[in-house]
Design a protein around this motif. Structure first.
Motif, short mmCIF file in Angstrom:
data_model
loop_
_atom_site.label_atom_id
_atom_site.label_comp_id
_atom_site.label_asym_id
_atom_site.label_seq_id
_atom_site.Cartn_x
_atom_site.Cartn_y
_atom_site.Cartn_z
N ARG A 1 0.84 -1.19 0.00
CA ARG A 1 0.00 0.00 0.00
C ARG A 1 0.87 1.24 0.00
O ARG A 1 1.85 1.33 0.76
N ARG A 2 0.54 2.20 -0.85
CA ARG A 2 1.32 3.43 -0.95
C ARG A 2 0.39 4.63 -0.82
O ARG A 2 -0.73 4.62 -1.34
N THR A 3 0.87 5.65 -0.17
CA THR A 3 0.13 6.91 -0.05
C THR A 3 1.07 8.07 -0.33
O THR A 3 2.23 8.08 0.12
N GLY A 4 0.59 9.04 -1.08
CA GLY A 4 1.35 10.25 -1.34
C GLY A 4 2.65 10.03 -2.08
O GLY A 4 3.67 10.63 -1.76
N GLU A 5 2.62 9.13 -3.08
CA GLU A 5 3.82 8.85 -3.86
C GLU A 5 3.52 8.91 -5.35
O GLU A 5 2.38 8.73 -5.79
N LEU A 6 4.57 9.13 -6.13
CA LEU A 6 4.50 9.11 -7.59
C LEU A 6 4.93 7.73 -8.09
O LEU A 6 6.04 7.28 -7.80
N PRO A 7 4.07 7.03 -8.84
CA PRO A 7 4.51 5.77 -9.46
C PRO A 7 5.65 6.03 -10.45
O PRO A 7 5.70 7.07 -11.10
#
Length: 410
Positions: A395-401
C-alpha cells in the motif's frame, strides 16, 4: 505524448587599480579609496576566472517528489552549449549540494542522459557551436532533506588542447539552480482497477521526458512527469487477438476519472481514433493530445487527460468537476499507437506549451514492476505476458509511481 509505451569565448582579462590617490577633501579621499578597493577586489576576482567551453542553464528549477522506490526525486534538465570552434566531450557530470556529491554520471553512463539538439542518438560530444540537453534524476536517500540549491561540475575534454586557455582536462561548474519549495499536488488516480502499468513515466529519458518542445519561442517540458497508462489483465496480457483493432485491448473504453476538484478549461472531442500498431503522421501540434480534457486543479496545477475516445467526453469548459467524477472514456486518438490514457500535471492550460509538474497519488497498491524495456517491446509485439518483479509491493500513499510500476487503483 508519442506512442504508447516506447514511443522526446572570451579571453582572460586584468584590471589595474586606479593610481589616482590624491584628493582635496576627506569626502573625495574616501570616495577614491572605496573605488580603489572595489577595483582591486574586481581584479582579484578576474584573476580566478577561467575559460568554460561548455556553458549551461537549467530549464526549470526542480520540485522534490517522493516516489515508489522510497526516495525523493529531483527531476530536471540542463541546457548545454559548446561555445568553442572545436569538439568538446563531457567525460563526467557531477551534481553537488553543499559540497556533497548527490549524483555522478561517468563516461559510460553519461551519453544515455544527453542529446545534441536535432540528433536522437545518445552522445557526450558537442561539435563546434552545438547545443544540447542533459536530463537529470537526482534521487535522494529515504528520509533525506532536499537541498536548497544544486550545482553541476563537468569534466570537459577538448579535442585539441591549447594551454593555458584549454588544457587537456577542464573542470568547470555550470548552471547553479535553486531547488523549489513547491509541494507536489496530491491527486486521485484517473483510472480504477488492477493491473495499470506505468509506461513512459518518471524518471528515465523516455518519449515523455525526451519531448522538450520548442514552442512559442522557448523550450517546454510539459511531459516531464507524464504517465501512459495501459492495463494488464489477470494473466498479465495487454491484449488477446488482432493488435490492430482498438477493441482487442480490454481496457479500451475504460472510465476516465477527474483527479481532483476544479473547473474544466479546455475540451477537444472530435478527433478520430488511430489504428493500433502504427505511428500517426501529419498531425498538427494542437492534435497531439488527441481528444482531451484540461482541468484547473488550483494553485497553478492543471491536469491533462489525453487520447480519449471521440464523442465520449461528458464535460465542457466551465463545468466544475469533483474528484472521482467520470469525464470520458479511454481511447486511442491523437499521437498514439495503441489504446492508453496519457495523464500529466502542468503549470498552464496548454497541453504542450507548459512546464510539467510532479504529482502524487493519494493512495494505491503497488503490485509489482515489469522487468526491463525488452519486456515492454514484447508486450507491444505479442501482448504478453512478460516477466514481472514483486520485490517492491504494498500500500502506498502520497507517492509518484515510477516507470514500469504495476498498480491497483481503488
Amino acid at each position: 505524448m508519442a506512442g504508447i509505451l516506447l514511443v522526446a569565448c572570451g579571453t582572460e582579462s586584468s584590471v589595474t587599480p586606479s593610481e589616482n590617490s590624491t584628493a582635496s577633501s576627506t569626502t573625495a579621499s574616501s570616495t577614491t579609496a572605496s573605488a580603489s578597493s572595489a577595483t582591486a577586489s574586481a581584479a582579484a576576482s578576474a584573476a580566478e576566472v577561467t575559460i568554460t567551453p561548455i556553458v549551461g542553464t537549467v530549464l526549470h528549477e526542480p520540485v522534490p517528489v517522493p516516489a515508489t522506490d522510497g526516495r525523493t526525486h529531483l527531476v530536471y534538465e540542463v541546457e548545454l552549449t559548446n561555445a568553442t570552434s572545436q569538439n568538446m566531450t563531457v567525460r563526467e557530470a557531477v551534481v553537488r549540494a553543499d559540497g556533497e556529491e548527490l549524483l555522478t554520471l561517468d563516461a559510460e553512463a553519461l551519453p544515455q542522459w544527453m542529446r545534441v539538439f536535432g540528433q536522437p542518438e545518445p552522445t557526450a560530444t558537442f561539435g563546434p557551436g552545438q547545443a544540447g540537453r542533459l536530463w537529470l534524476d537526482v534521487a535522494l536517500d529515504e528520509g533525506a532533506t532536499a537541498p536548497s540549491s544544486l550545482e553541476h561540475v563537468l569534466t570537459v575534454i577538448p579535442e585539441t588542447p591549447s594551454d593555458p586557455l584549454l588544457p587537456e582536462t577542464i573542470t568547470e561548474t555550470v548552471a547553479p539552480v535553486a531547488v523549489s519549495t513547491r509541494t507536489p499536488i496530491e491527486v486521485a488516480p484517473p483510472v480504477r482497477g488492477p493491473g495499470w502499468l506505468d509506461g513512459n513515466g518518471c524518471c528515465v529519458v523516455s518519449a515523455h521526458r525526451g519531448a522538450v518542445s520548442p514552442l512559442a519561442g522557448q523550450f517546454w517540458a510539459a511531459e516531464r512527469f507524464a504517465i501512459d497508462y495501459v492495463q494488464l489483465d489477470a494473466d498479465g496480457k495487454l491484449y488477446v487477438g488482432d493488435p490492430t483493432r482498438n477493441e482487442t485491448y480490454p481496457y479500451f473504453g475504460a472510465d476516465i476519472l477527474a483527479a481532483g476538484d476544479g473547473p474544466v478549461v479546455a475540451v477537444v472531442d472530435d478527433l478520430p481514433e488511430q489504428t493500433p500498431g502504427s505511428n500517426p503522421s501529419g498531425l498538427k501540434v494542437t492534435e497531439y493530445a488527441g481528444n482531451h480534457v484540461v482541468q484547473d486543479l488550483g494553485n497553478g496545477n492543471y491536469a491533462l487527460y489525453a487520447h480519449l475516445q471521440p464523442g465520449s467526453i461528458t464535460v465542457q469548459p466551465g463545468d466544475s468537476l469533483t474528484r472521482g467524477q467520470s469525464i470520458a472514456k479511454l481511447g486511442n486518438s491523437g499521437n498514439s499507437s495503441a489504446a492508453h490514457l496519457h495523464f500529466h500535471v502542468m503549470d498552464g492550460p496548454d497541453p504542450l506549451a507548459s512546464n510539467g509538474l510532479p504529482f502524487v497519488f493519494s493512495a494505491f497498491d503497488l503490485t509489482g514492476q515489469v522487468v526491463g524495456d525488452d519486456s515492454i517491446e514484447e508486450l507491444e509485439r505479442t501482448g504478453g505476458p512478460v516477466p514481472t518483479s514483486t520485490t517492491e509491493t504494498g500500500r502506498r500513499t502520497g507517492e509518484l509511481p515510477l516507470y514500469l510500476d504495476v498498480t491497483t487503483f481503488d
